[in-house]
Design a protein around this motif. Sequence first.
Motif, PDB file in Angstrom:
ATOM      1  N   HIS A 134       0.828  -1.201   0.000  1.00 35.72           N
ATOM      2  CA  HIS A 134       0.000   0.000   0.000  1.00 35.72           C
ATOM      3  C   HIS A 134       0.863   1.251   0.000  1.00 35.72           C
ATOM      4  N   VAL A 135       1.906   1.195   0.788  1.00 39.30           N
ATOM      5  CA  VAL A 135       2.769   2.379   0.880  1.00 39.30           C
ATOM      6  C   VAL A 135       3.437   2.647  -0.465  1.00 39.30           C
ATOM      7  N   THR A 136       3.939   1.582  -1.085  1.00 37.45           N
ATOM      8  CA  THR A 136       4.679   1.789  -2.331  1.00 37.45           C
ATOM      9  C   THR A 136       3.769   2.064  -3.518  1.00 37.45           C
TER      10      THR A 136
ATOM     11  N   GLN B  19      -6.296  -5.977  -4.260  1.00 34.54           N
ATOM     12  CA  GLN B  19      -5.628  -6.495  -3.066  1.00 34.54           C
ATOM     13  C   GLN B  19      -4.177  -6.027  -3.006  1.00 34.54           C
ATOM     14  N   LYS B  20      -3.620  -5.768  -4.179  1.00 34.02           N
ATOM     15  CA  LYS B  20      -2.213  -5.340  -4.204  1.00 34.02           C
ATOM     16  C   LYS B  20      -2.042  -3.892  -4.645  1.00 34.02           C
ATOM     17  N   PHE B  25      -8.693  -0.173  -6.507  1.00 34.96           N
ATOM     18  CA  PHE B  25      -9.897  -0.128  -5.669  1.00 34.96           C
ATOM     19  C   PHE B  25     -10.590   1.227  -5.799  1.00 34.96           C
ATOM     20  N   GLU B  26      -9.812   2.247  -5.993  1.00 41.40           N
ATOM     21  CA  GLU B  26     -10.401   3.576  -6.173  1.00 41.40           C
ATOM     22  C   GLU B  26     -11.281   3.574  -7.437  1.00 41.40           C
ATOM     23  N   TYR B  62     -13.137  -3.302   1.117  1.00 39.57           N
ATOM     24  CA  TYR B  62     -11.684  -3.300   0.898  1.00 39.57           C
ATOM     25  C   TYR B  62     -10.980  -4.298   1.819  1.00 39.57           C
ATOM     26  N   PHE B  63     -11.368  -4.265   3.101  1.00 41.71           N
ATOM     27  CA  PHE B  63     -10.680  -5.152   4.048  1.00 41.71           C
ATOM     28  C   PHE B  63     -11.133  -6.611   3.922  1.00 41.71           C
ATOM     29  N   ALA B  64     -12.176  -6.844   3.134  1.00 42.55           N
ATOM     30  CA  ALA B  64     -12.624  -8.229   2.955  1.00 42.55           C
ATOM     31  C   ALA B  64     -12.267  -8.751   1.562  1.00 42.55           C
TER      32      ALA B  64
END
Lengths: 139, 191
Positions: A134-136, B19-20, B25-26, B62-64
């Motif tokens: 997420h950070v990168t 997920q990555k 997701f946006e 998102y968290f699921a």
Amino acid sequence: MKTISDHQLEKIFKELPPPVRLPNNFSRAIMGRIQQQQLQETKSIHLLFYSTWSVLGCVLIGLGFWSAREMVLEGFFEYVELWWKYSSTQYAADIISVILTTVPGIPLVLWVFFFFLFITTSVLYKKLLQFQHHVTTYV
Amino acid sequence: MKKLSFEQLSDEELAFLSQKHQAMFEELIKRYQQRVYAFIWHFCNHREVAYDLTQEVFIKTYFALDRFDHKKKFATWIFTIARHVCIDQSRKRTVAAISLEQSKLDAVLATKQHTPHQAVEKTNRAYFMQQSIAKLKPEYREVIILFYLQELSYQEIAAILKKPLGTIKSQLLRAKEALKTLLQDYKEALI
């Protein structure tokens, strides 16, 4: 009085205005909240990680002191001195025997150590990897 | 190599990649925000609450994401989450207690882009519909919203509500009858 037909009902629904439009930055706002939540989660994971390892460290230090005291009482250092002087396997065997009999809870410490190691690496690895992504990728 | 743009990806592919890569997701949020918001808005009948709950739905989604079965439709999955969030919310507070003024205001805001005459008509229609939908039993309300406002198929609704297809069909039939009865008083204004 005639009731509303299915066709009329469908027409009413089709003509309904959509709800108020969401602001353009709506998705950005959500992503911001997600990021904030992740940071909080990571902070609490770090806290858990450091506190568990601190507890384990204290236990190990305590056991270490106790073991050292026992070893001194059993003449461990005398055996080491003799072994150094004569290089005899007999003294080496004595040293090992003293270690095994005086260092208390070696198996227990090992169990605890590997348990902590397993838990922290398996649980944290996934989380930290996710966080790194997420950070990168997002910031 | 040709670069793939977000638009070319299906919702399910985007969900998998999200997920990555958060940017994916946006894009998913942009695709679904209005639909999810509309669903919640009709479900809870309140603009502010719907806004907050829509955010909550996307955060939960998102968290699921790692639990999402990519063989299934993303739309079905996100509406299932939205439904659960609405149900949880209605347990926490009495949505019915919302003032009529608020609903009327929501209806006005929804029609503000029309001419004054059209706007009045549309506002009234939207208001009557909203009020009637809000008066329905929750199980009737959700099938009506999913079928008419979200335009989902029987199969999709059955997947969201986790009920057999036959049950959904009969539930929708009963919901329609209940809604027609409620709308009877406003028939003149509606048709």
